[in-house]
Motif scaffolding. Structure first.
Motif, PDB file in Angstrom:
ATOM      1  N   LEU A 603       0.924  -1.225   0.140  1.00 51.80           N
ATOM      2  CA  LEU A 603       0.097   0.158   0.176  1.00 51.80           C
ATOM      3  C   LEU A 603       0.884   1.190  -0.044  1.00 51.80           C
ATOM      4  O   LEU A 603       0.591   2.320  -0.887  1.00 51.80           O
ATOM      5  N   GLY A 604       1.907   1.139   0.904  1.00 49.20           N
ATOM      6  CA  GLY A 604       2.750   2.510   0.976  1.00 49.20           C
ATOM      7  C   GLY A 604       3.401   2.551  -0.417  1.00 49.20           C
ATOM      8  O   GLY A 604       3.681   3.923  -0.725  1.00 49.20           O
ATOM      9  N   LYS A 605       3.956   1.583  -0.997  1.00 48.45           N
ATOM     10  CA  LYS A 605       4.891   1.729  -2.232  1.00 48.45           C
ATOM     11  C   LYS A 605       3.830   2.095  -3.313  1.00 48.45           C
ATOM     12  O   LYS A 605       4.512   2.553  -4.623  1.00 48.45           O
ATOM     13  N   SER A 606       2.685   1.853  -3.365  1.00 48.21           N
ATOM     14  CA  SER A 606       1.724   2.127  -4.573  1.00 48.21           C
ATOM     15  C   SER A 606       1.723   3.383  -5.062  1.00 48.21           C
ATOM     16  O   SER A 606       1.768   3.792  -6.113  1.00 48.21           O
ATOM     17  N   GLY A 607       1.749   4.616  -4.018  1.00 43.83           N
ATOM     18  CA  GLY A 607       1.702   5.979  -4.359  1.00 43.83           C
ATOM     19  C   GLY A 607       0.302   6.202  -4.776  1.00 43.83           C
ATOM     20  O   GLY A 607       0.213   7.333  -5.473  1.00 43.83           O
ATOM     21  N   CYS A 608      -0.476   5.538  -4.486  1.00 36.73           N
ATOM     22  CA  CYS A 608      -2.117   5.674  -4.828  1.00 36.73           C
ATOM     23  C   CYS A 608      -2.709   6.379  -3.841  1.00 36.73           C
ATOM     24  O   CYS A 608      -2.964   6.006  -2.661  1.00 36.73           O
ATOM     25  N   CYS A 635       3.821   3.707   6.403  1.00 38.30           N
ATOM     26  CA  CYS A 635       3.207   4.828   6.276  1.00 38.30           C
ATOM     27  C   CYS A 635       4.104   5.811   6.075  1.00 38.30           C
ATOM     28  O   CYS A 635       3.432   7.156   5.816  1.00 38.30           O
ATOM     29  N   GLY A 636       5.495   5.966   6.177  1.00 39.03           N
ATOM     30  CA  GLY A 636       6.200   6.916   5.654  1.00 39.03           C
ATOM     31  C   GLY A 636       6.762   7.010   4.136  1.00 39.03           C
ATOM     32  O   GLY A 636       7.361   7.750   3.915  1.00 39.03           O
ATOM     33  N   ALA A 637       5.896   6.035   3.240  1.00 38.21           N
ATOM     34  CA  ALA A 637       6.443   6.113   1.918  1.00 38.21           C
ATOM     35  C   ALA A 637       5.273   7.219   1.259  1.00 38.21           C
ATOM     36  O   ALA A 637       5.565   7.583   0.106  1.00 38.21           O
ATOM     37  N   MET A 638       4.459   7.704   1.914  1.00 41.52           N
ATOM     38  CA  MET A 638       3.404   8.685   1.284  1.00 41.52           C
ATOM     39  C   MET A 638       3.105   9.846   2.331  1.00 41.52           C
ATOM     40  O   MET A 638       3.541   9.731   3.587  1.00 41.52           O
ATOM     41  N   ALA A 661      10.348   3.780  16.765  1.00 39.56           N
ATOM     42  CA  ALA A 661      11.483   4.232  16.064  1.00 39.56           C
ATOM     43  C   ALA A 661      11.018   4.470  14.334  1.00 39.56           C
ATOM     44  O   ALA A 661      11.192   5.632  14.044  1.00 39.56           O
ATOM     45  N   GLN A 662      10.359   3.342  14.196  1.00 35.71           N
ATOM     46  CA  GLN A 662       9.900   3.529  12.537  1.00 35.71           C
ATOM     47  C   GLN A 662       8.732   4.535  12.520  1.00 35.71           C
ATOM     48  O   GLN A 662       8.672   5.289  11.497  1.00 35.71           O
ATOM     49  N   ALA A 663       7.729   4.704  13.655  1.00 35.91           N
ATOM     50  CA  ALA A 663       6.802   5.536  13.514  1.00 35.91           C
ATOM     51  C   ALA A 663       7.347   7.091  13.592  1.00 35.91           C
ATOM     52  O   ALA A 663       6.877   8.026  12.683  1.00 35.91           O
ATOM     53  N   LEU A 664       8.278   7.199  14.145  1.00 41.32           N
ATOM     54  CA  LEU A 664       9.136   8.644  14.188  1.00 41.32           C
ATOM     55  C   LEU A 664       9.557   9.001  12.686  1.00 41.32           C
ATOM     56  O   LEU A 664       9.424  10.117  12.539  1.00 41.32           O
ATOM     57  N   GLN A 665      10.151   8.140  12.241  1.00 35.98           N
ATOM     58  CA  GLN A 665      10.850   8.227  10.847  1.00 35.98           C
ATOM     59  C   GLN A 665       9.598   8.553   9.880  1.00 35.98           C
ATOM     60  O   GLN A 665       9.697   9.376   9.188  1.00 35.98           O
ATOM     61  N   GLY A 668       8.399  11.924  10.512  1.00 35.30           N
ATOM     62  CA  GLY A 668       9.337  12.902   9.914  1.00 35.30           C
ATOM     63  C   GLY A 668       8.803  13.144   8.506  1.00 35.30           C
ATOM     64  O   GLY A 668       9.123  14.282   7.897  1.00 35.30           O
ATOM     65  N   SER A 669       8.540  11.910   7.865  1.00 35.57           N
ATOM     66  CA  SER A 669       8.332  12.148   6.393  1.00 35.57           C
ATOM     67  C   SER A 669       6.947  12.807   6.100  1.00 35.57           C
ATOM     68  O   SER A 669       6.958  13.469   5.048  1.00 35.57           O
ATOM     69  N   GLN A 670       6.173  13.033   7.074  1.00 34.69           N
ATOM     70  CA  GLN A 670       5.232  13.768   6.757  1.00 34.69           C
ATOM     71  C   GLN A 670       5.256  15.387   6.835  1.00 34.69           C
ATOM     72  O   GLN A 670       4.530  16.009   6.305  1.00 34.69           O
TER      73      GLN A 670
END
Length: 676
Positions: A603-608, A635-638, A661-665, A668-670
């Motif tokens: 889902l994250g990699k789809s960019g949809c 969730c950080g991919a979009m 740790a992953q959620a914080l990263q 940050g991507s948001q």
């Protein structure tokens, strides 16, 4: 050793750099057979000094010369040979009188090493880091014993060892083999003696001394088990992290049909080693593997996977040694595949299938994005470059395919025979192939040519057509991986196709051996599902959309994740609201955490845009600690306010450490300044 991928390649085939040449095992006209190590370990000065005495045997009449690897030694003195010289990297030895066949002589090298750049690691507290652990430990793969031990630093040379190690008397001193006692020296030091009577290549010898906590954990068939770590770790942490070791040993002894080959199984965890290393009877770990309760709930299976991997090396690589580096798949691929077998037999089908799925993805990522190479190759710039995703998960998958071809009985029977026949010896790839052929009654040369000595893997583009008038279904398979520049050709293999129709399930087989292959089969009514290789027998990449209705049924009804994950990925790839809703609903009911993690990644990699809502919902629903970090990472991919809100809510719940740790990263991507 667990996976530590080689650096990016940038020449020709993508794997080698300019100047790469074929590498071969050294000649053994004079062969080291036994090594006595008598060293004083000064942890404050970061120095090891003393004498190493090597017993040398002649395999060839008239031999006179031997070269020992020894990098950056100080104060070198040599006794035994008539002539010697040291060039800073090697000690060149020469005897005036030629050896007779099987004659033995000794050479004693006295020297010191100070703060070696690798191979031997010192750690001690200082003003800047007063809490730093106090220890010295060795770690060698692939060619790093030479930085502290004079030796022929290649796996084909295997010696027995005797250790006499002197260190402060309040420290624990460990080495390969059996403890032969300790004696106080009257000067605040003690000397500990250990003996390893089975032959050991230089990269698997190990010593360690330090201020260690010890945790004894019983024994299995007379083999004692114990764990060690710097004093700041308590015994409960060691037990929590490594406590399945005994059960694993009982399992592996039964699965391989061979007794455990060494007199003890000790494990030492210290900071800075990186990964884990299967030294004979003394496994070295990085202390990052030691887990508190929160981390153990989230990643305990990661430690267990590494644990059974290193234990498998006691057989594959330690007792049965690869003759030279090109055959390293006989140890690393095997250790990874033992992990897979362990999950299947102790945790169930989903766990085993998930391990195969992850291994396939890791291998394909390297093959698609970096390079393809034969699993067995003599041409490389550094032996360390071979220790990549081809060798680990790629080779493990090839062993799995081999098992599926010859059957469980022949495969495991051949494995037991192979381990028994070559115990204490060196092997090449053909030694293993011949054993499997003997037990299976099959000629496996073509399989090994394709999958072990060849390059790449099949990439399949499949299509399905149903002819209602003829009650026929047609599946067409096209191989798309062919690339002359990369020396990737067509593959030849059998592929199973399962079809569900009004009469139930039927299995059909298709021989894929050309660029395009077709299977035609009878259908009773309109097919409900069409599955390609549902039992995970072959390694391949697949593009296949038999129809959205069929995919949705596979997504919800398939009993295996080999079906559910690709079905979800195909539906996500369409980008339609209805299909994304179907994926969301299926994931709300999905029982296995790995499937949910894989679908979140897709889902994250789809960019949809339509994938954002389902992904945010998955993060809010996820309860399994093993999946939380992977869903959070996805969730950080979009970038979207819904994902930002979901991540804030997730963090407010206090997730386990890796998930946090992953959620914080991902947060940050948001790129929302309010989250800083």
């Amino acid at each position: 050793m667990m996976e530590r991928h080689a650096c990016q390649r940038a020449h020709g085939d993508g794997f080698t750099l300019p100047g790469a040449e074929a590498s071969y095992a050294p000649d053994l006209a004079l062969e080291p057979r036994h090594i006595d190590v008598a060293l004083r370990l000064d942890l404050d000065a970061e120095c090891a000094e003393g004498t190493v005495t090597t017993t040398v045997r002649a395999n060839r009449k008239g031999a006179r010369e031997l070269v020992l690897d020894a990098v950056s030694f100080e104060g070198v003195r040599v006794e035994g040979p008539d002539e010697w010289r040291y060039d800073g990297e090697r000690i060149h030895l020469c005897w005036t009188k030629p050896f007779g066949r099987d004659e033995e002589r000794t050479v004693a090298v006295t020297y010191a090493v100070r703060s070696p750049v690798t191979g031997m690691h010192f750690s001690r507290p200082d003003e800047a880091y007063p809490d730093r652990a106090l220890f010295v430990a060795t770690d060698h793969e692939t060619e790093r014993a030479r930085y502290w031990l004079p030796c022929v630093d290649y796996p084909t040379v295997r010696t027995t060892f005797a250790f006499a190690l002197t260190a402060p008397e309040d420290l624990t001193i460990l080495a390969n083999g059996v403890a032969k006692g300790e004696s106080a020296n009257g000067d605040g030091t003690k000397t500990a003696r250990w003996s390893l009577e089975k032959p050991c290549p230089s990269y698997l010898c190990c010593i360690a001394a330090g201020d260690f906590t010890r945790c004894d954990d019983g024994e299995v068939d007379g083999v004692p088990i114990a764990y060690f770590a710097p004093a700041r770790f308590d015994a409960a942490t060691l037990k929590r992290s490594f406590g399945r070791t005994g059960a694993m040993m009982r399992w592996i002894v039964k699965r391989l049909g061979r007794p455990f080959p060494y007199p003890k199984y000790f494990q030492v965890a210290v900071p800075g080693v990186g990964g884990a290393m299967e030294n004979i009877s003394l496994v070295m770990w990085d202390s990052i593997f030691l887990q508190d309760e929160a981390l153990h709930a989230e990643a305990g299976e990661n430690v267990d996977a590494t644990n059974i991997h290193e234990m498998a090396h006691s057989y594959f690589g330690d007792d049965v040694v690869c003759r030279h580096f090109e055959h390293s798949w006989l140890k690393e691929s095997w250790a990874v595949y033992v992990e897979t077998a362990y999950w299947y037999e102790t945790a169930g089908k989903d766990a085993g299938d998930w391990d195969l799925h992850v291994n396939a993805r890791h291998y394909m990522e390297e093959a698609d994005q970096r390079y393809v190479r034969p699993l067995v190759t003599r041409t490389y710039n550094s032996s360390w470059d071979l220790f990549d995703a081809h060798l680990y998960p790629g080779g493990a998958w090839r062993l799995h395919m081999l098992k599926e071809i010859v059957g469980d009985d022949a495969f495991w029977g051949a494995t037991t025979d192979y381990l028994a026949t070559y115990s204490g010896r060196v092997v090449e790839t053909d030694d293993f192939r011949r054993k499997v052929e003997e037990h299976a009654g099959l000629n496996l040369t073509r399989f090994f040519d394709q999958w072990i000595h060849g390059r790449g893997y099949p990439k399949l583009k499949a299509s399905f057509r149903h002819d209602a008038k003829k009650d026929e279904g047609t599946v067409t398979i096209e191989q798309t991986q062919e690339n002359k520049d990369k020396q990737i050709g067509l593959f030849s293999f059998d592929l199973e196709i399962d079809v569900e129709d009004d009469a139930g399930w039927t299995t059909h087989s298709i021989r894929v051996d050309d660029k395009r292959s077709t299977a035609v089969f009878q259908c009773v009514g309109k097919p409900k599902q069409v599955r390609i290789d549902p039992r995970s027998k072959v390694l391949f990449g697949l593009e296949f959309n038999p129809g959205e209705d069929l995919l949705k049924r596979t997504l919800t009804d398939a009993e295996d994740l080999r079906g559910r994950i690709p079905a979800a990925e195909e539906l996500i790839g369409t980008g339609t609201r209805a299909n994304l809703r179907a994926v969301d609903e299926a994931m709300a009911r999905e029982p296995f955490w790995g499937v949910r993690a894989a679908v979140a990644d897709a889902l994250g990699k789809s960019g949809c845009a339509e994938a954002i809502g389902p992904l945010a919902a998955m993060l809010g629903r996820e309860a399994d600690p093993r999946a939380k970090r992977l869903v959070a990472k996805a969730c950080g991919a979009m970038r979207d306010p819904r994902l930002r809100d979901a991540l804030r809510a997730f963090l407010d719940e206090g997730p386990p450490p890796m998930a946090a740790a992953q959620a914080l990263q991902a947060l940050g991507s948001q790129r929302d300044p309010a989250d800083l």
